[in-house]
Design an enzyme around this catalytic site. Structure first.
Site, PDB file in Angstrom:
ATOM      1  N   LYS A  50      -0.051 -21.444  10.484  1.00 43.48           N
ATOM      2  CA  LYS A  50       0.135 -22.706  11.202  1.00 43.48           C
ATOM      3  C   LYS A  50      -0.108 -23.943  10.335  1.00 43.48           C
ATOM      4  CE  LYS A  50       0.780 -21.325  15.585  1.00 43.48           C
ATOM      5  NZ  LYS A  50       1.883 -21.814  16.445  1.00 43.48           N
ATOM      6  N   ASP A  99       8.861 -12.168  26.790  1.00 45.01           N
ATOM      7  CA  ASP A  99       9.852 -13.149  27.245  1.00 45.01           C
ATOM      8  C   ASP A  99      11.011 -13.311  26.264  1.00 45.01           C
ATOM      9  OD1 ASP A  99       7.413 -14.333  25.893  1.00 45.01           O
ATOM     10  OD2 ASP A  99       8.910 -15.895  25.564  1.00 45.01           O
ATOM     11  N   TYR A 143     -13.262 -28.245  10.964  1.00 49.41           N
ATOM     12  CA  TYR A 143     -12.362 -29.176  10.281  1.00 49.41           C
ATOM     13  C   TYR A 143     -12.401 -30.576  10.890  1.00 49.41           C
ATOM     14  CZ  TYR A 143     -10.502 -24.935   8.119  1.00 49.41           C
ATOM     15  OH  TYR A 143     -10.359 -23.763   7.426  1.00 49.41           O
ATOM     16  N   SER A 146      -4.009 -22.687  21.609  1.00 49.31           N
ATOM     17  CA  SER A 146      -5.081 -21.732  21.875  1.00 49.31           C
ATOM     18  C   SER A 146      -5.900 -21.488  20.623  1.00 49.31           C
ATOM     19  CB  SER A 146      -4.504 -20.413  22.374  1.00 49.31           C
ATOM     20  OG  SER A 146      -3.724 -19.828  21.358  1.00 49.31           O
ATOM     21  N   SER A 204       0.844  -1.195   0.000  1.00 48.90           N
ATOM     22  CA  SER A 204       0.000   0.000   0.000  1.00 48.90           C
ATOM     23  C   SER A 204       0.878   1.242   0.000  1.00 48.90           C
ATOM     24  CB  SER A 204      -0.885  -0.003   1.248  1.00 48.90           C
ATOM     25  OG  SER A 204      -1.262   1.317   1.581  1.00 48.90           O
TER      26      SER A 204
END
Lengths: 333, 333
Positions: B63, B220, B125, B88, B38
């Protein structure tokens, strides 16, 4: 075959050579937009769908193609005093951006009820905003006055061969990448997009089917096809703010002769399609841009034996300019 | 040069050959995701940005690449009893989909606070959902129990060479299309994505810079880089629900040796980046996916002389799974 001979014998406002010229002219400025697919949406629709995402075009809509072609077609002497247009939004932003790239002023007449994000786009690209009332008549009167005062060139949103040629470049990209597409579904409003898409696609593949998708509350094209002449409605009412215009004398002949059918869908189906495009395809699409998916999922399309063998369907996702709050409200209702 | 020799001398959990193998293995199943740009966002950031939209990957996140590689790497005998994972959300959906394609069961342990749209993806799925408490400890305990009961193979979300190799295929696509990219910014959580992206990108171009983007409330990795060892936090707090994991023993060495810096941004900057991606790029992006843009716009990056000559920047938009209502609420705050 019949269609091919129509294409050869009749003269429309654009043709494959003006569309190829447009492609060369605008190539340095436009995005070649990606085509997305989803196994999930294919399962739901029972067809293989190819979403040509003009929502990712500069300015957030296909309109930039036509505006760019029209503005870069002007002679320097014509361009010098700038350009004028009236539009509820996407064409306005497109003209502003193309004028900015050409280095000339853009005077944009916008009806008071245009979506905020579309007005914002015009301002972002440096367009000079002039308000009108919401009626087509008011828009046209104000535009004429601005043309008189500035000496600028009026760039009509759709009833213009240069605009039609620019929009037609979408078909060239789509069919180059996916030559096996047998059907294209296109939102219809003033008819600039569908005219360009049709003229290019049928020149490349005379057997391709072109289906228009139109909101129930602004179904003037379906009525026009049925009546055999341009029908204008006393009023329109639809969530698809980009699909409220009526056909012009340059777009009507293409729609009359070469568009195979008009699929009419209601606002509820449009919202459901927007939701699927958001949730599954992960793209931001305005109501006008979602109507092609709504059409393919409609009972009218799914149960019509004439479209039973439409297996590889290009869907023109025309634009993505929708305020998030408006999108959320539409999903809640 | 130093980095090149590190790449050659050290052994990490993946390398360019395992990543190329992964590319061949998963090619029939994954989307080659588009790269969007853009002019407007480039103006704001002062750099040329290339958004690699893994939000358009199957399952709505990168993923699927790793999950697909891991699951299709299994011998038939290993695969027979299915696969197990804890996640998650995005890895969970990816494993469910890859398992479905392979025709084996997927048992998915999900913490109770996972976003609804991500749980919905798992179910869509065909994944078998098993709830756990929100702590990492609970997730791991429940997973271990499920492995024991089913005999399935545990597919770790990131600390696994096959997963890392799968994610690395993103760099191969990106640099094939845009070989002049000089920097890649990658969201960091457990480190599977950034390890794969880094190992592939530095093999292709040893001079490329890799910058991690991390939320302030789960920093972390920044702390680990500073301390020279893996740091785990007692708790994390960020809107980026996909970026709460800590580095593993296979991903830490890559982050330690080859990732050039970690840019930490707060949630407000992440939301602002999501808004820009929605409004300007017209794409639906979850907080974790927007963090790369937030990083490039951060004062830390903009004012750091070390990154002054990062001109062509690839940004990994990692995922697009966000409920519309959640997006809207985040914009309002």
């Amino acid at each position: 075959m019949e269609e091919k001979s129509q294409l050869q014998c009749k003269t429309y406002a654009a043709d494959i050579s003006s569309i190829k010229e447009a492609q060369n002219r605008i190539k340095p400025f436009v995005h070649r937009t990606p085509v997305l697919s989803s196994g999930q949406i294919d399962s739901i629709s029972g067809r293989r769908l190819y979403f040509k995402c003009e929502s990712f075009q500069k300015g957030g809509a296909f309109k930039f193609r036509g505006a760019c072609n029209a503005i870069f077609s002007l002679e320097d002497s014509e361009a010098a005093k700038g350009v004028v247009t009236h539009s509820s939004g996407n064409h306005a932003a497109a003209v502003s951006l193309a004028a900015k790239l050409r280095g000339i002023p853009a005077h944009i007449v916008i009806p008071k009820n245009a979506p905020a994000c579309k007005v914002e786009n015009v301002r972002r690209y440096g367009g000079n905003v002039i308000w009108s009332e919401v009626t087509v008549q008011s828009r046209e009167e104000v535009s004429a006055k601005v043309v008189e005062e500035t000496g600028g060139v009026l760039i009509h949103p759709f009833n213009d061969g240069r605009i039609i040629s620019g929009q037609g470049t979408i078909s060239l990209e789509l069919l180059e990448e996916f030559p096996h597409i047998d059907t294209i579904i296109v939102p219809i409003s003033g008819g600039g997009l569908i005219s360009g898409v049709t003229l290019a696609a049928k020149a490349v593949n005379p057997n391709i089917r072109i289906l228009a998708a139109e909101p129930k509350g602004a179904n003037d094209s379906a009525q026009s096809k049925a009546a055999g002449k341009i029908i204008k409605l006393p009023e329109t009412k639809t969530i698809a703010d980009g699909l409220r215009a009526f056909l012009g004398d340059l777009t009507w002949p293409v729609v009359r002769d070469l568009v195979d059918d008009v699929i009419v869908v209601d606002d509820k189906a449009i919202v459901e399609a927007m939701r699927m495009l958001y949730e599954i395809l992960k793209i931001v699409v305005e109501p006008s841009g979602a109507i092609g998916l709504a059409a393919v999922l409609s009972k009218y399309f799914q149960e019509n034996p004439a479209w039973k063998d439409c297996n590889h369907i290009g869907i023109i996702v025309s634009g993505g300019n929708i305020d998030l709050g408006v999108l959320w409200e539409s999903f809640k209702n």
